[in-house]
Design a protein around this motif. Sequence first.
Motif, PDB file in Angstrom:
ATOM      1  N   ALA A 189      -1.166 -20.764 -13.457  1.00 32.35           N
ATOM      2  CA  ALA A 189      -2.488 -20.632 -14.065  1.00 32.35           C
ATOM      3  C   ALA A 189      -3.010 -19.216 -13.986  1.00 32.35           C
ATOM      4  CB  ALA A 189      -3.456 -21.579 -13.367  1.00 32.35           C
ATOM      5  N   GLY A 190      -2.152 -18.246 -13.823  1.00 33.51           N
ATOM      6  CA  GLY A 190      -2.616 -16.885 -13.631  1.00 33.51           C
ATOM      7  C   GLY A 190      -2.691 -16.097 -14.924  1.00 33.51           C
ATOM      8  N   THR A 191      -3.162 -14.874 -14.799  1.00 32.11           N
ATOM      9  CA  THR A 191      -3.154 -13.965 -15.943  1.00 32.11           C
ATOM     10  C   THR A 191      -2.195 -12.837 -15.650  1.00 32.11           C
ATOM     11  OG1 THR A 191      -5.034 -12.886 -14.919  1.00 32.11           O
ATOM     12  CG2 THR A 191      -5.486 -14.324 -16.781  1.00 32.11           C
ATOM     13  N   LYS A 192      -1.662 -12.281 -16.691  1.00 32.69           N
ATOM     14  CA  LYS A 192      -0.687 -11.243 -16.505  1.00 32.69           C
ATOM     15  C   LYS A 192      -1.377  -9.900 -16.321  1.00 32.69           C
ATOM     16  CE  LYS A 192       3.648  -9.919 -18.318  1.00 32.69           C
ATOM     17  NZ  LYS A 192       4.910 -10.397 -18.274  1.00 32.69           N
ATOM     18  N   PHE A 193      -0.779  -9.082 -15.501  1.00 34.98           N
ATOM     19  CA  PHE A 193      -1.343  -7.760 -15.245  1.00 34.98           C
ATOM     20  C   PHE A 193      -0.943  -6.850 -16.397  1.00 34.98           C
ATOM     21  CE2 PHE A 193      -2.805  -4.292 -12.795  1.00 34.98           C
ATOM     22  CZ  PHE A 193      -1.900  -3.257 -12.919  1.00 34.98           C
ATOM     23  N   VAL A 194      -1.921  -6.387 -17.145  1.00 40.76           N
ATOM     24  CA  VAL A 194      -1.627  -5.515 -18.277  1.00 40.76           C
ATOM     25  C   VAL A 194      -2.216  -4.155 -17.965  1.00 40.76           C
ATOM     26  CG1 VAL A 194      -1.939  -5.166 -20.719  1.00 40.76           C
ATOM     27  CG2 VAL A 194      -1.763  -7.456 -19.839  1.00 40.76           C
ATOM     28  N   PRO A 195      -1.408  -3.204 -17.536  1.00 40.02           N
ATOM     29  CA  PRO A 195      -1.974  -1.917 -17.145  1.00 40.02           C
ATOM     30  C   PRO A 195      -2.361  -1.084 -18.354  1.00 40.02           C
ATOM     31  CG  PRO A 195       0.376  -1.849 -16.976  1.00 40.02           C
ATOM     32  CD  PRO A 195       0.036  -3.242 -17.376  1.00 40.02           C
ATOM     33  N   PHE A 196      -3.255  -0.144 -18.105  1.00 45.45           N
ATOM     34  CA  PHE A 196      -3.619   0.807 -19.141  1.00 45.45           C
ATOM     35  C   PHE A 196      -2.490   1.830 -19.204  1.00 45.45           C
ATOM     36  CE2 PHE A 196      -5.717   3.512 -21.862  1.00 45.45           C
ATOM     37  CZ  PHE A 196      -5.932   4.768 -21.323  1.00 45.45           C
ATOM     38  N   SER A 197      -1.647   1.713 -20.191  1.00 45.84           N
ATOM     39  CA  SER A 197      -0.483   2.570 -20.232  1.00 45.84           C
ATOM     40  C   SER A 197      -0.225   2.990 -21.660  1.00 45.84           C
ATOM     41  CB  SER A 197       0.722   1.802 -19.687  1.00 45.84           C
ATOM     42  OG  SER A 197       1.897   2.472 -20.001  1.00 45.84           O
ATOM     43  N   PHE A 198       0.082   4.266 -21.845  1.00 42.36           N
ATOM     44  CA  PHE A 198       0.353   4.725 -23.194  1.00 42.36           C
ATOM     45  C   PHE A 198       1.678   4.198 -23.708  1.00 42.36           C
ATOM     46  CE2 PHE A 198      -3.350   6.843 -23.407  1.00 42.36           C
ATOM     47  CZ  PHE A 198      -3.496   7.974 -22.646  1.00 42.36           C
ATOM     48  N   ARG A 199       2.528   3.774 -22.777  1.00 41.69           N
ATOM     49  CA  ARG A 199       3.810   3.265 -23.232  1.00 41.69           C
ATOM     50  C   ARG A 199       3.651   1.967 -23.994  1.00 41.69           C
ATOM     51  NH1 ARG A 199       6.308   2.867 -18.165  1.00 41.69           N
ATOM     52  NH2 ARG A 199       5.216   4.709 -17.519  1.00 41.69           N
ATOM     53  N   LEU A 200       2.529   1.267 -23.737  1.00 43.79           N
ATOM     54  CA  LEU A 200       2.347   0.001 -24.419  1.00 43.79           C
ATOM     55  C   LEU A 200       1.815   0.183 -25.833  1.00 43.79           C
ATOM     56  CD1 LEU A 200       0.830  -2.137 -21.588  1.00 43.79           C
ATOM     57  CD2 LEU A 200       3.122  -2.163 -22.458  1.00 43.79           C
ATOM     58  N   LEU A 201       1.330   1.403 -26.149  1.00 47.28           N
ATOM     59  CA  LEU A 201       0.920   1.648 -27.521  1.00 47.28           C
ATOM     60  C   LEU A 201       2.168   1.786 -28.357  1.00 47.28           C
ATOM     61  CD1 LEU A 201      -1.684   4.461 -26.965  1.00 47.28           C
ATOM     62  CD2 LEU A 201      -2.176   2.095 -27.413  1.00 47.28           C
ATOM     63  N   SER A 202       2.147   1.269 -29.542  1.00 50.34           N
ATOM     64  CA  SER A 202       3.350   1.386 -30.352  1.00 50.34           C
ATOM     65  C   SER A 202       3.490   2.808 -30.827  1.00 50.34           C
ATOM     66  CB  SER A 202       3.254   0.462 -31.549  1.00 50.34           C
ATOM     67  OG  SER A 202       2.272   0.944 -32.418  1.00 50.34           O
ATOM     68  N   SER A 207      -6.434  10.194 -18.868  1.00 48.67           N
ATOM     69  CA  SER A 207      -5.189  10.579 -19.520  1.00 48.67           C
ATOM     70  C   SER A 207      -4.035  10.519 -18.529  1.00 48.67           C
ATOM     71  CB  SER A 207      -5.347  11.988 -20.096  1.00 48.67           C
ATOM     72  OG  SER A 207      -4.128  12.448 -20.580  1.00 48.67           O
ATOM     73  N   ALA A 208      -4.292  11.043 -17.306  1.00 48.98           N
ATOM     74  CA  ALA A 208      -3.239  10.991 -16.291  1.00 48.98           C
ATOM     75  C   ALA A 208      -2.904   9.552 -15.927  1.00 48.98           C
ATOM     76  CB  ALA A 208      -3.685  11.761 -15.038  1.00 48.98           C
ATOM     77  N   LEU A 209      -3.936   8.705 -15.830  1.00 53.66           N
ATOM     78  CA  LEU A 209      -3.687   7.302 -15.497  1.00 53.66           C
ATOM     79  C   LEU A 209      -2.911   6.606 -16.598  1.00 53.66           C
ATOM     80  CD1 LEU A 209      -6.995   6.062 -13.910  1.00 53.66           C
ATOM     81  CD2 LEU A 209      -4.790   6.333 -12.843  1.00 53.66           C
ATOM     82  N   GLY A 210      -3.244   6.970 -17.847  1.00 54.70           N
ATOM     83  CA  GLY A 210      -2.574   6.321 -18.955  1.00 54.70           C
ATOM     84  C   GLY A 210      -1.105   6.691 -19.028  1.00 54.70           C
ATOM     85  N   GLU A 211      -0.798   7.932 -18.668  1.00 57.37           N
ATOM     86  CA  GLU A 211       0.607   8.335 -18.700  1.00 57.37           C
ATOM     87  C   GLU A 211       1.394   7.543 -17.673  1.00 57.37           C
ATOM     88  OE1 GLU A 211       2.181  10.457 -20.690  1.00 57.37           O
ATOM     89  OE2 GLU A 211       0.385  10.995 -21.805  1.00 57.37           O
ATOM     90  N   LYS A 212       0.745   7.258 -16.528  1.00 66.14           N
ATOM     91  CA  LYS A 212       1.496   6.585 -15.469  1.00 66.14           C
ATOM     92  C   LYS A 212       1.485   5.071 -15.618  1.00 66.14           C
ATOM     93  CE  LYS A 212       1.696   9.939 -11.981  1.00 66.14           C
ATOM     94  NZ  LYS A 212       0.731  10.461 -11.044  1.00 66.14           N
ATOM     95  N   GLY A 213       0.426   4.539 -16.199  1.00 64.17           N
ATOM     96  CA  GLY A 213       0.380   3.091 -16.400  1.00 64.17           C
ATOM     97  C   GLY A 213       0.280   2.310 -15.117  1.00 64.17           C
ATOM     98  N   LEU A 214      -0.711   2.648 -14.275  1.00 68.02           N
ATOM     99  CA  LEU A 214      -0.758   2.031 -12.953  1.00 68.02           C
ATOM    100  C   LEU A 214      -1.723   0.875 -12.851  1.00 68.02           C
ATOM    101  CD1 LEU A 214      -1.002   5.230 -10.797  1.00 68.02           C
ATOM    102  CD2 LEU A 214       0.909   3.670 -10.865  1.00 68.02           C
TER     103      LEU A 214
END
Lengths: 98, 899
Positions: free
Chosen positions: B878-891, B72-79
């Motif tokens: 040819a790379g992939t984008k870094f998509v962090p686990f972040s609650f901000r990305l949830l709609s 939960s703490a990690l998700g809030e920060k989105g690191l």
Amino acid sequence: MASLLCCGPKMAACGIVLSVWGVIMLVLLGLFFNVHSAVLIEDIPATEDDFKSGMTKIHKLYDQVSYNCFIAAGLYFVLGGFCFCQVRLNKRKEYMVR
Amino acid sequence: MRAHAGGGTGTGCSRGGGVRPLTARTGAARSRRRPSGPAGAGWPAMGSLFRSETMCLAQLFLQSGTAYECLSALGEKGLVQFRDLNQNVSSFQRKFVGEVKRCEELERILAYLVQEINRADIPLPEGETSPSAPPLKQVLEMQEQLQKLEVELREVTKNKEKLRKNLLELIEYTHMLRVTKTFVKRNVEFEPTYEEFPPLENDSLLDYSCMQRLGAKLGFVSGLINQGKVEAFEKMLWRACKGYTIVTYAELDEPLEDPETGEVIKWYVFLISFWGEQIGHKVKKICDCYHCHVYPYPNTAEERKGIQEGLNTRIQDLYTVLHKTEDYLRQVLCKAAESVYSHVIQVKKMKAIYHMLNMCSFDVTNKCLIAEVWCPEADLHDLRRALEQGSRESGATIPSFMNTIPTKETPPTLIRTNKFTEGFQNIVDAYGVGSYREVNPALFTIITFPFLFAVMFGDFGHGFVMFLFALLLVLNENHPRLNQSQEIMRMFFNGRYILLLMGLFSVYTGLIYNDCFSKSVNLFGSGWNVSAMFSSSHAPAERRKMVLWNDTIVRHSRVLQLDPSVPGVFQGPYPLGIDPIWNLATNRLTFLNSFKMKMSVILGIIHMTFGVILGIFNHLHFRKKFNIYLVSVPELLFMLCIFGYLVFMIVCKWLVYSAETSRVAPSILIEFINMFLFPASETNGLYSGQEHVQRLLLVVTALSVPVLFLGKPLFLLWLHNGRSCFGVSRSGYTLIRKDSEEEVSLLGSQDIEEGNNQMEDGCREMTCEEFNFGEILMTQVIHSIEYCLGCISNTASYLRLWALSLAHAQLSDVLWTMLVRVGLRVDTTYGVLLLLPVIALFAVLTIFILLIMEGLSAFLHAIRLHWVEFQNKFYVGAGTKFVPFSFRLLSSKFSDDVA
């Protein structure tokens, strides 16, 4: 008394934008015609003969067109004022319904 | 395995690496973590836009009690970005599938609630701040509460429906009674009196005893039938009963609402009188068949009155009960509406956390969860702090910790952007996300893209309008309505800074082209003087050498040409931009075409050379110096010796030749072609010694081509044969660029499988197998051919800068000539009234055709020039984008949810 509100909010906003554009453009055009700018030579209602008789006729035509532009700018200003009133009325109506 | 051994046992978890006293950690971390961007700007740690950030792979050891809070703490920060360690496991076999199911059940209940609330037209407030994921104790409470609420709601709604249906039946019955009363009265008037039947004044047509005298039973069926079915019903009755029935029907005035479908239907009230029991059965069956609502018909008037009174009281009662039910329902819904939003967010966050937990694997003792995450090196401190915070919140005795592990895989690419650079980064990412740690073209795109757009758009007035529009968007960017608008407006909104720069640069190029709504502005005084062309301005002595004008010539020539070699005619170039007199010239396009074409070629060659130079930065960073000498330098030489020389010739011709010598100025195109053809005749050339210079350049070019083709493969072959193990110099941390296959084959097998936690110890395991010379050679040959031929075609491609600016200028001119000139030229007194709609139409068409259509077109072409001509000189993408686990990305909006 019939309602003074005849345009919806979007039409009134379009009206304001058009009026502002019209006022600015026509005022500037009028100014340029007033100083007899050479670039606008083809926009005056001059005929072949006018060019033969010297510059006074041409200058008069320039001035005539510039007065036309100023009058049109004034009319656009009135239209803009009307649209602005419509916007205010629309806002008031929205406020009261809420 | 190293990681497991250290963190496996419950007691042994106080590894030195991860755990330190909390207070010291936070103090040290805070002092170290000053943002590296503009100091005091309030921006987060600004990474560099030039290159993507360095990443490392970290292992998180989460104690099973604290895993939820830590995530939960990690998700809030989105690191961090989680890697799926359980890829072979289907989603139904994962550890936390029960919890996920519970979350989905809660989501379903909440969706039902939201639907009911919306149906009752109760406003649903959306909170400003989003609540954090609920702790586990709260979840059970919430689940109970929501389930109870759902059951209650469903019951109440069902009851309400039933009551409504009852009410409808009663109302229909009332209507039926009312209408059939009139039937009877009518029948009284029209029906002839038979002697078998007693007269009807005493209201006993319906007297059973009389009927029985005949031995025939007169029965009645009455009810309501749907309007569409009336005729068919009647026909059927006639055919089936063959005249033993009398049907009367009348239309019901008010349409009734069907409670299930909500449709408003018109009903007909009918009364069927029949003789005989058989007929009665038939009639009843036919009524059933046509879905009639049949109600018992009262035999006498008193019965009818009694029934009607009873019905009325029942209807009143039902109305009261129904109102009370609806009020109660509304109350319940209002109360639920207050907290629905935060519940929805909480459940979403919870579900996200459980999805991530499902990606972790358990260690040997099943007490500790292990997660593998990609984390930017700059954020490692934050990651540690988040883990400590999570451990603290859940009150665990043993905190969770992390550990970085070396890896050979390519990490995802992270480039930190702010609201300004995000648009430009999106443009580059749409072509391809950059490979790990390669040069990011977005940094340069910030300036080159608006500039190339402006070269194609080039109108001062249009640019200014575009700038104003973008300014409006930028100044109102915090307005809530703009965030929720629909697709097209959202696209404009996301690109507002791009539009702003495009407008600004267009104003600049508009000043250079001296074009404002297709008219030129004379700011500094034209450099051309017409009166100097008249013979009267010159002394008689000089007149003989020049062709000068006088009145008759002026009056009778169709075209007059100003000769700049006559003294006094051309007084020097206009200080900024194109001279305004060209707006009046008939050969305006000839002059401008030559200017714009040369400008396009010059800009194109500069842009492409810059691209090749950026490639050098890449080679330097990835420590492949041989690439610089064997690839970049030959490329540069090839480009500059041919096309750089073309630029030189253009500039030289501009500088060296003047109006007097213009007649003998050689054509650049002919000179350029002759450079390759070696013609027999010696033409004059632009400058002395031109032939020798050109020969030298050709030799250099001819030498650089084979170096480009064969240099790199031969060098790699020499390395492979000369030095046995190529990979010793690499450290375990270095990551591999996947741009060309020869590196893949050179540096050994890639550790591509992800489910495997084993770390290979890098170089020792790498053997120099599979050095495929043929493949490397083919790749390099293809690349070289592409480059060499591409140089020519890409240079020609930049001519679109000229083409589009010409098209824009011409369109603008046509619009003025066809519209505004017509409005201005009217002579009559009331002509000014024509000017009003003309200017309005001009404004509308300018916006739609010149701004939107031409703007989109120039935008597209500028993007193409960047994506193809610029980026294929150095960019791999040819790379992939870094998509962090972040609650901000949830709609966090309802609209995405409830659907």
